[in-house]
Design an enzyme around this catalytic site. Structure first.
Site, PDB file in Angstrom:
ATOM      1  N   HIS A 545      33.036  36.862  43.061  1.00  0.00           N
ATOM      2  CA  HIS A 545      33.183  36.891  41.352  1.00  0.00           C
ATOM      3  C   HIS A 545      33.725  38.094  40.948  1.00  0.00           C
ATOM      4  O   HIS A 545      32.736  38.581  40.317  1.00  0.00           O
ATOM      5  CB  HIS A 545      32.023  35.846  41.099  1.00  0.00           C
ATOM      6  CG  HIS A 545      31.193  34.743  41.195  1.00  0.00           C
ATOM      7  ND1 HIS A 545      30.363  34.354  40.781  1.00  0.00           N
ATOM      8  CD2 HIS A 545      31.814  33.866  41.375  1.00  0.00           C
ATOM      9  CE1 HIS A 545      30.502  33.144  41.763  1.00  0.00           C
ATOM     10  NE2 HIS A 545      31.809  32.888  41.809  1.00  0.00           N
ATOM     11  N   PRO A 546      34.804  38.600  41.400  1.00  0.00           N
ATOM     12  CA  PRO A 546      34.705  40.339  41.064  1.00  0.00           C
ATOM     13  C   PRO A 546      35.358  39.925  38.943  1.00  0.00           C
ATOM     14  O   PRO A 546      36.269  39.187  38.705  1.00  0.00           O
ATOM     15  CB  PRO A 546      35.599  40.898  41.519  1.00  0.00           C
ATOM     16  CG  PRO A 546      36.637  39.324  42.415  1.00  0.00           C
ATOM     17  CD  PRO A 546      35.616  38.426  42.533  1.00  0.00           C
TER      18      PRO A 546
END
Ligand SMILES: Cc1cc2nc3c(=O)[nH]c(=O)nc-3n(C[C@H](O)[C@H](O)[C@H](O)COP(=O)(O)OP(=O)(O)OC[C@H]3O[C@@H](n4cnc5c(N)ncnc54)[C@H](O)[C@@H]3O)c2cc1C
Ligand SMILES: *[C@@H]1O[C@H](CO)[C@@H](O)[C@H](O)[C@H]1NC(C)=O
Length: 630
Positions: A545-546
């Site tokens: 989930h960057p």
């Protein structure tokens, strides 16, 4: 041979419904074109979770010409199968990024690096993800708004979550927080293992009710909803491009188009882009705006290559500076530890019932036929991630009691469930750790609790490796560099361990903690707090989930890259619309909020305004935003 043939003939009637569907899928004209014009109103770069939404919404007006450029190709029938998301990693559908070696984390991974898959395909990462549909917590958005992202409070973004959605589960769809008839199909998987129901039951024992975690309150345990349609993946490409948009003459979608730079004129207005396609270089122009939706890695990289970024870094690579902004900073990601494994007693398992997804038992001909004909059975499971729970540790926000700081993903399986073929390689677990820690549980009925840290204080960065657009940027998430993160992770692991070890599991499955000491943690008593910390630093795994690398907020805030209407500061006619604009990571998986960002951005671009009370209305459509003077 004869048996195979008989089976095939016997199953022919069952094949009809799905072959009809596949036939339909294959015979439709492709959404992409091989030709394009030299000029459009809007150019959208990247057909990911957000890019598909923006291109689709803007092209609803037949007078507006839109070009969507995507570096990858079309989705495949394989990427449609829910059970296989992890198999897409390391293929041409994946950009195959890696972080730099981590100082305080990833000790059990090759080179101490975390692998960072990102979708390189129509649909972007939503075409290779685990399909969990999780919106995040209302306070996430209120915090954005309070920090200068005006217009992004929960009240103001909720209508966009709803507009995107076609929620198919009646027990959830009508509770006041969901939408019907939107492009994105959301529902529970038809296949859920009994273990996941036990997880929800165990949650109740610990005081967590079984609720819709995307509704009024996030605190609770549930069988998750996912972005699936008729048993197959519903990526944002399927949702937003393959419907009506497919037939629009004013929308051109060009695949295998790798954008290398944004073009500016002397007024610092973005006027077009340069892209490579099949060995040739092209330029194309936008009369209104260029919109970057290349994701949290692609968008900051493209900005920097185009002269928008930190001055010192651009200078180092000889790139002339157009706007000096903190592009690539504020990188945030969600991580979880491996190692909270439990072994169930296989002798209690009723014949033919799936408890955990042991790959060699799941990928059988009957199961394949069951999936292909009815979209049911173990292959319809969403990657064995079958339960979700939101919990609080002692580090959670005390002001808002309804703001959890960890999310437990319940996995009806273990890293060993595929005999070491896929997970191990894609996470990059070292040969040594694989042999010692995971191999002993191959072919065992094994399940895992994965506590995901929702609000890390460790913040990382993305920098250019070189001025060559084909070189992957330097990615450093700096996992566990803030000391508080390891403490709260240990808290969450202790809670997760108690849940996995609780009576409901023990009674039904006679399950036990796997009990194997992980090499490197021998110094600490098994499952003690220090042991948990040790595990977390050895098996630090990203849940992909960057976000945050083109931070949105007040233009006067020196840490922001885009304003609250997602316009890049210091230049004109350029916006960023994707996960990179999140000022702070949300409390949950990121696909749904990024689709929301695409929905809201398309209204900002069109000059539509939404008021939470009145719903949607085209109050005003000045072109101020479009020509960059608004
Ligand atoms: C393996 C995996 C599992 C996940 N599981 C879940 C989950 O279960 N639930 C959930 O909510 N979220 C999940 N996520 C996260 C979620 O999918 C992403 O956060 C989201 O899709 C990101 O959206 P985006 O629009 O920011 O970027 P992306 O969807 O990554 O889109 C970026 C697009 O831009 C293209 N692009 C990049 N650079 C260029 C260029 N130079 N030229 C042309 N095109 C370019 C890319 O090819 C890509 O198509 C997962 C992600 C991964 C990778
Ligand atoms: C809780 O969140 C609010 C809103 O973001 C913030 O102002 C406050 O400082 C937080 N409190 C704690 C204890 O973290």
């Amino acid at each position: 041979m004869a048996l195979g043939l008989n089976l095939l003939v016997a199953s022919l009637p069952a094949l009809i419904p799905i072959t009809a569907f596949w036939f339909y899928a294959v015979t439709q004209p492709p959404v992409s074109t091989r030709y394009w014009d030299s000029q459009y109103d809007y150019i959208v770069v990247g057909a990911g979770s957000a890019g598909c939404v923006v291109a689709s919404r803007l092209s609803e007006d037949p007078k507006i010409k839109v070009l969507l450029l995507e570096a990858g190709g079309s989705e495949s029938l394989v990427s449609d199968i829910p059970q296989t998301p992890v198999m897409m990693q390391g293929t041409p559908l994946d950009w195959q990024y890696e972080t730099v070696p981590q100082e305080n984390a990833c000790y059990g991974l090759e080179g101490r690096r975390s692998k960072w898959p990102r979708g390189k395909v129509l649909g972007g990462s939503s075409a290779i993800n685990y399909m969990m549909y999780v919106r995040g917590n209302r306070h996430d958005f209120d915090e954005w708004a309070a920090g200068g992202a005006y217009g992004w409070s929960y009240r103001e973004v909720l209508p966009y979550f709803i507009r995107a959605e076609d929620n198919q589960d009646p027990e959830i769809a009508y509770n006041g927080f969901h939408g019907r008839g939107g492009p994105l199909t959301v529902q529970r998987s038809k296949m859920v293992s009994p273990l996941a129901h036990t997880f929800v039951e165990a949650g109740k024992l610990f005081g967590y009710p079984n609720i819709d975690v995307n509704g009024r309150n996030q605190f609770g345990f549930t069988i998750p909803q996912a972005t699936i349609r008729r048993g197959g993946r519903c990526s944002s490409a399927k949702a937003y491009l393959l419907g009506d948009a497919r037939y629009r003459a004013n929308l051109h979608v060009v695949t295998f188009a790798f954008v290398i730079r944004v073009l500016f004129n002397e007024l610092k207005e973005a006027v077009g882009v340069v892209f490579d396609r099949l060995g040739e270089r092209h330029q194309v122009f936008a009369t209104r705006e260029v919109i970057l939706s290349a994701g949290s890695i692609g968008s900051p990289q493209l900005l920097m290559l185009s002269g928008v970024g930190p001055r010192s870094e651009l200078n180092r690579h000889g790139i002339p500076v157009i706007s000096d902004l903190p592009v690539g900073r504020n990188l945030q990601d969600h991580i979880y530890p491996l190692g909270l494994n439990f072994i169930a007693d296989d002798s209690l398992r009723p014949k033919g019932v799936t408890w955990t997804y042991i790959q060699s038992r799941v990928h059988t001909l009957p199961n394949i036929l069951k999936y292909v004909s009815f979209a049911k059975g173990p292959i319809a499971s969403i990657g064995a991630l079958e339960g979700l729970g939101f919990i609080r540790t002692s580090f959670a926000n005390r002001t808002f009691q309804d703001w959890p700081d960890f999310q437990i993903h319940f996995l009806s399986g273990c890293i060993s469930s595929d005999d070491g073929y896929v997970f191990r390689r894609n996470i990059g677990i070292t040969e040594f750790q694989w042999q010692k820690t995971f191999f002993p549980f191959v072919q065992k009925e094994c399940f895992t609790l994965l506590p995901v840290m929702l609000k890390p204080k460790s913040i990382g960065y993305i920098k250019l490796r070189s001025a060559n657009p084909y070189h992957h940027p330097i990615i450093n998430p700096r996992y566990f560099t803030h000391p508080e993160d390891l403490e709260k992770m240990a808290d969450a692991m202790e809670i997760s361990f108690r849940i996995g070890n609780s009576l409901p599991f023990r009674q039904k499955y006679n399950s036990q903690p796997s009990g194997l000491v992980v090499p490197g943690c021998e110094l600490y008593p098994l499952y003690s707090r220090n042991y948990m910390k040790c595990l977390a630093q050895i098996f630090t795994v990203t849940i992909y989930h960057p976000v945050g690398t083109c931070k949105m907020g007040s233009p006067s805030d020196p840490t922001t890259v885009v304003d609250h209407e997602l316009r890049v500061k210091g230049v004109r006619r350029l916006r960023v619309v994707d996960g990179s604009v999140m000022p702070r990571i949300t409390s949950g998986n990121t696909n749904a909020p990024i689709i929301m960002i695409g929905e809201k951005a398309s209204d900002l671009i069109r000059g539509f305004y939404v008021t939470p009370r009145m719903g949607f209305s085209n109050i005003i459509n000045l072109y101020t935003n479009n020509i960059g003077i608004g």
